[in-house]
Motif scaffolding. Structure first.
Motif, PDB file in Angstrom:
ATOM      1  N   LEU A  52     158.932 -17.648  36.637  1.00  0.00           N
ATOM      2  CA  LEU A  52     157.607 -17.658  37.436  1.00  0.00           C
ATOM      3  C   LEU A  52     156.803 -16.539  37.162  1.00  0.00           C
ATOM      4  O   LEU A  52     155.635 -16.759  37.935  1.00  0.00           O
ATOM      5  CB  LEU A  52     158.299 -17.782  39.039  1.00  0.00           C
ATOM      6  CG  LEU A  52     159.114 -19.068  39.321  1.00  0.00           C
ATOM      7  CD1 LEU A  52     159.855 -18.946  40.800  1.00  0.00           C
ATOM      8  CD2 LEU A  52     158.208 -20.334  39.051  1.00  0.00           C
ATOM      9  N   GLN A  53     157.244 -15.529  36.959  1.00  0.00           N
ATOM     10  CA  GLN A  53     156.190 -14.191  36.911  1.00  0.00           C
ATOM     11  C   GLN A  53     155.193 -14.677  35.675  1.00  0.00           C
ATOM     12  O   GLN A  53     154.209 -14.036  35.872  1.00  0.00           O
ATOM     13  CB  GLN A  53     157.128 -13.160  36.133  1.00  0.00           C
ATOM     14  CG  GLN A  53     157.959 -12.453  37.429  1.00  0.00           C
ATOM     15  CD  GLN A  53     158.903 -11.258  36.535  1.00  0.00           C
ATOM     16  OE1 GLN A  53     158.548 -10.969  35.531  1.00  0.00           O
ATOM     17  NE2 GLN A  53     159.452 -10.448  37.677  1.00  0.00           N
ATOM     18  N   ARG A  55     153.833 -17.504  35.415  1.00  0.00           N
ATOM     19  CA  ARG A  55     153.281 -19.096  35.602  1.00  0.00           C
ATOM     20  C   ARG A  55     152.711 -19.043  37.152  1.00  0.00           C
ATOM     21  O   ARG A  55     153.112 -18.200  37.996  1.00  0.00           O
ATOM     22  CB  ARG A  55     154.346 -20.035  35.497  1.00  0.00           C
ATOM     23  CG  ARG A  55     154.463 -20.426  34.065  1.00  0.00           C
ATOM     24  CD  ARG A  55     155.651 -21.082  33.972  1.00  0.00           C
ATOM     25  NE  ARG A  55     156.216 -21.279  32.466  1.00  0.00           N
ATOM     26  CZ  ARG A  55     156.566 -20.257  31.715  1.00  0.00           C
ATOM     27  NH1 ARG A  55     156.650 -19.383  32.059  1.00  0.00           N
ATOM     28  NH2 ARG A  55     156.704 -20.710  30.531  1.00  0.00           N
ATOM     29  N   GLU A  56     151.546 -19.615  36.973  1.00  0.00           N
ATOM     30  CA  GLU A  56     150.928 -19.717  38.527  1.00  0.00           C
ATOM     31  C   GLU A  56     151.120 -21.156  39.123  1.00  0.00           C
ATOM     32  O   GLU A  56     150.855 -22.220  38.517  1.00  0.00           O
ATOM     33  CB  GLU A  56     149.370 -19.530  38.217  1.00  0.00           C
ATOM     34  CG  GLU A  56     149.094 -18.287  37.739  1.00  0.00           C
ATOM     35  CD  GLU A  56     149.442 -17.272  39.084  1.00  0.00           C
ATOM     36  OE1 GLU A  56     149.307 -17.597  40.050  1.00  0.00           O
ATOM     37  OE2 GLU A  56     149.806 -15.995  38.643  1.00  0.00           O
ATOM     38  N   THR A  58     151.044 -22.808  43.114  1.00  0.00           N
ATOM     39  CA  THR A  58     150.300 -22.782  44.213  1.00  0.00           C
ATOM     40  C   THR A  58     150.900 -23.396  45.456  1.00  0.00           C
ATOM     41  O   THR A  58     150.831 -23.133  46.662  1.00  0.00           O
ATOM     42  CB  THR A  58     148.652 -23.246  44.288  1.00  0.00           C
ATOM     43  OG1 THR A  58     148.951 -24.877  43.998  1.00  0.00           O
ATOM     44  CG2 THR A  58     147.780 -22.707  43.260  1.00  0.00           C
ATOM     45  N   ARG A 153     156.411 -14.654  44.761  1.00  0.00           N
ATOM     46  CA  ARG A 153     155.205 -14.366  45.429  1.00  0.00           C
ATOM     47  C   ARG A 153     154.257 -15.480  45.435  1.00  0.00           C
ATOM     48  O   ARG A 153     153.202 -15.664  46.262  1.00  0.00           O
ATOM     49  CB  ARG A 153     154.605 -13.324  44.633  1.00  0.00           C
ATOM     50  CG  ARG A 153     154.012 -13.545  43.123  1.00  0.00           C
ATOM     51  CD  ARG A 153     153.084 -12.523  42.757  1.00  0.00           C
ATOM     52  NE  ARG A 153     153.023 -12.907  41.245  1.00  0.00           N
ATOM     53  CZ  ARG A 153     152.183 -13.695  40.755  1.00  0.00           C
ATOM     54  NH1 ARG A 153     151.622 -14.713  41.572  1.00  0.00           N
ATOM     55  NH2 ARG A 153     152.176 -13.961  39.470  1.00  0.00           N
ATOM     56  N   GLN A 154     154.295 -16.435  44.365  1.00  0.00           N
ATOM     57  CA  GLN A 154     153.463 -17.586  44.501  1.00  0.00           C
ATOM     58  C   GLN A 154     153.569 -18.547  45.399  1.00  0.00           C
ATOM     59  O   GLN A 154     152.659 -19.308  46.002  1.00  0.00           O
ATOM     60  CB  GLN A 154     153.673 -18.557  43.125  1.00  0.00           C
ATOM     61  CG  GLN A 154     153.247 -17.700  41.773  1.00  0.00           C
ATOM     62  CD  GLN A 154     154.594 -17.200  41.251  1.00  0.00           C
ATOM     63  OE1 GLN A 154     155.569 -16.662  41.886  1.00  0.00           O
ATOM     64  NE2 GLN A 154     154.802 -17.134  39.935  1.00  0.00           N
TER      65      GLN A 154
END
Length: 176
Positions: A52-53, A55-56, A58, A153-154
């Motif tokens: 996940l670090q 990739r983005e 939402t 975080r995302q």
């Protein structure tokens, strides 16, 4: 001349020693099984965090549809075990059984209270425990599960929970 007396074990003594050895072996295997399941959950959780670090996303829905993440999230452990991922709202995101993807785990609270107690604690902190679950042929199996939550975080403040589980009999089999 003095005589030395030697107690010769009886058959009952031998049986008792054998049972004690089997109990010790079973306890050691159970400890090892729990440690392996815990480590698998933590390893998969860490792999997901790394994935996940780079990739983005939402939303949880974006994550839910990512094939690469799915391949990390669902892994086999031995013969009967596996890892799955649900979100911190207790909704299945990745599972080896497609029929339960998207299912709300709250629905299982009354049917499988031991299972739900582990899941519920695991929504915010590492949690583990034993629970009864229907196995092959409808027989109830004793299972062990370890839950490792992560908070990428995302999707903050939402999070993901990696759950690793296995039938206890699988890791106790050698002692029997």
């Amino acid at each position: 001349m003095s005589k030395i007396m030697i107690d010769i074990p009886t058959a009952e003594d031998s049986i008792a020693i054998g049972r004690q050895a089997a109990e010790i072996a079973a306890e050691a295997l159970e400890d090892l099984g729990r440690a392996l399941i815990r480590q698998k959950a933590l390893d998969v959780a860490r792999q997901i965090e790394i994935y996940l670090q780079f990739r983005e996303f939402t939303s949880l829905d974006d994550i839910h549809h990512d094939a690469g993440l799915s391949s990390l999230a669902v892994t086999k452990i031995g013969r009967s075990g596996y890892t799955v991922v649900h979100d911190t709202h207790a909704r299945n995101l990745f599972h080896h059984d497609p029929a339960v993807i998207g299912r709300d785990l709250h629905r299982l609270a009354y049917v499988y209270p031991q299972f739900w107690q582990i899941v519920e604690r695991g929504l915010s902190e590492e949690a583990d425990g034993y629970y009864d679950w229907p196995g092959p042929g409808g027989q109830i199996e004793r299972k062990y599960m370890y839950c490792a939550p992560i908070f990428p975080r995302q999707i903050a403040p939402d999070g993901l929970v990696v759950a690793a589980t296995i039938a206890v009999d699988e890791y106790l089999q050698p002692s029997r």
